[in-house]
Write a protein that holds these residues in place. Structure first.
Motif, short mmCIF file in Angstrom:
data_model
loop_
_atom_site.label_atom_id
_atom_site.label_comp_id
_atom_site.label_asym_id
_atom_site.label_seq_id
_atom_site.Cartn_x
_atom_site.Cartn_y
_atom_site.Cartn_z
N UNK A 105 2.80 -25.38 -22.38
CA UNK A 105 3.97 -24.96 -21.59
C UNK A 105 3.58 -24.68 -20.15
N UNK A 106 4.49 -25.05 -19.24
CA UNK A 106 4.33 -24.73 -17.83
C UNK A 106 4.99 -23.39 -17.57
N UNK A 107 4.31 -22.54 -16.82
CA UNK A 107 4.82 -21.19 -16.56
C UNK A 107 4.83 -20.90 -15.07
N UNK A 108 5.61 -19.89 -14.70
CA UNK A 108 5.65 -19.37 -13.34
C UNK A 108 5.56 -17.85 -13.44
N UNK A 109 4.42 -17.32 -13.02
CA UNK A 109 4.19 -15.89 -13.05
C UNK A 109 4.58 -15.33 -11.68
N UNK A 110 5.57 -14.45 -11.66
CA UNK A 110 6.04 -13.84 -10.42
C UNK A 110 5.34 -12.51 -10.23
N UNK A 111 4.77 -12.31 -9.05
CA UNK A 111 3.91 -11.15 -8.81
C UNK A 111 4.24 -10.53 -7.45
N UNK A 112 4.20 -9.21 -7.41
CA UNK A 112 4.20 -8.48 -6.15
C UNK A 112 2.96 -7.60 -6.17
N UNK A 113 2.11 -7.78 -5.20
CA UNK A 113 0.88 -7.01 -5.04
C UNK A 113 0.95 -6.17 -3.78
N UNK A 114 0.38 -4.99 -3.85
CA UNK A 114 0.14 -4.19 -2.66
C UNK A 114 -1.36 -3.94 -2.61
N UNK A 115 -1.96 -4.28 -1.49
CA UNK A 115 -3.40 -4.12 -1.30
C UNK A 115 -3.65 -3.19 -0.12
N UNK A 116 -4.50 -2.20 -0.33
CA UNK A 116 -4.99 -1.38 0.77
C UNK A 116 -6.36 -1.92 1.13
N UNK A 117 -6.54 -2.22 2.41
CA UNK A 117 -7.81 -2.76 2.87
C UNK A 117 -8.53 -1.75 3.75
N UNK A 118 -9.85 -1.71 3.60
CA UNK A 118 -10.72 -0.92 4.48
C UNK A 118 -11.87 -1.80 4.90
N UNK A 119 -12.07 -1.90 6.19
CA UNK A 119 -13.17 -2.71 6.74
C UNK A 119 -13.13 -4.15 6.21
#
Length: 140
Positions: free
Chosen positions: A103-117
């Motif tokens: 089966x073909x799928x579509x995974x919907x994602x919302x990510x929040x990333x905190x970056x340092x350096x």
């Protein structure tokens, strides 16, 4: 010269394309802090870099080896980058005990990333992954 916000967005894009899509561990080591906190790790499991590696390499890429990440939107402010993305893939490998379904799928994602350096310091994520698992489990 790029602003820090543009640099952070580029780091997140690179992580998605080089690590999630291609499985490049060198990119992971370069872009993820050793003490990263994965707030999306399941309760009772490690929430450091090993949780991100395990899910992305040993679950997601195993079940969906042809996965492609499409970045739909990115919004950044201060040290945070929020990304709305979709992973499209075909279920051609075993995942969580479920045999390949094709089966073909579509995974919907919302990510929040905190970056340092220039590195991932914290990750929060929400997706329809549990719905995808239900979908591939269903026999047609």
């Amino acid at each position: 010269m790029q602003s820090i916000i543009e640099q952070n967005k580029a780091v997140v894009l690179r992580f998605n394309k080089e690590f999630i899509e291609q499985g490049n561990m060198e990119t992971f080591k370069e872009l993820v802090a050793d003490n990263v906190i994965n707030h999306s790790a399941p309760a009772g499991t490690p929430n450091g870099p090993e949780s991100m590696i395990y899910f992305l390499q040993n679950i997601l890429r195993t079940g969906f080896p042809d996965l492609k990440v499409e970045i739909l939107e990115q919004v950044a402010e201060r040290d945070l980058v929020t990304t709305r993305k979709q992973i499209k893939a075909t279920h051609t490998g075993e995942i969580m005990g479920i045999a390949a379904s094709g089966k073909t799928v579509a995974i919907n994602i919302i990510d929040i990333i905190r970056l340092r350096n220039g590195k991932y310091a914290e990750h929060w994520g929400a997706s329809n992954f549990s719905e995808i698992i239900d979908q591939i489990e269903q026999v047609e």
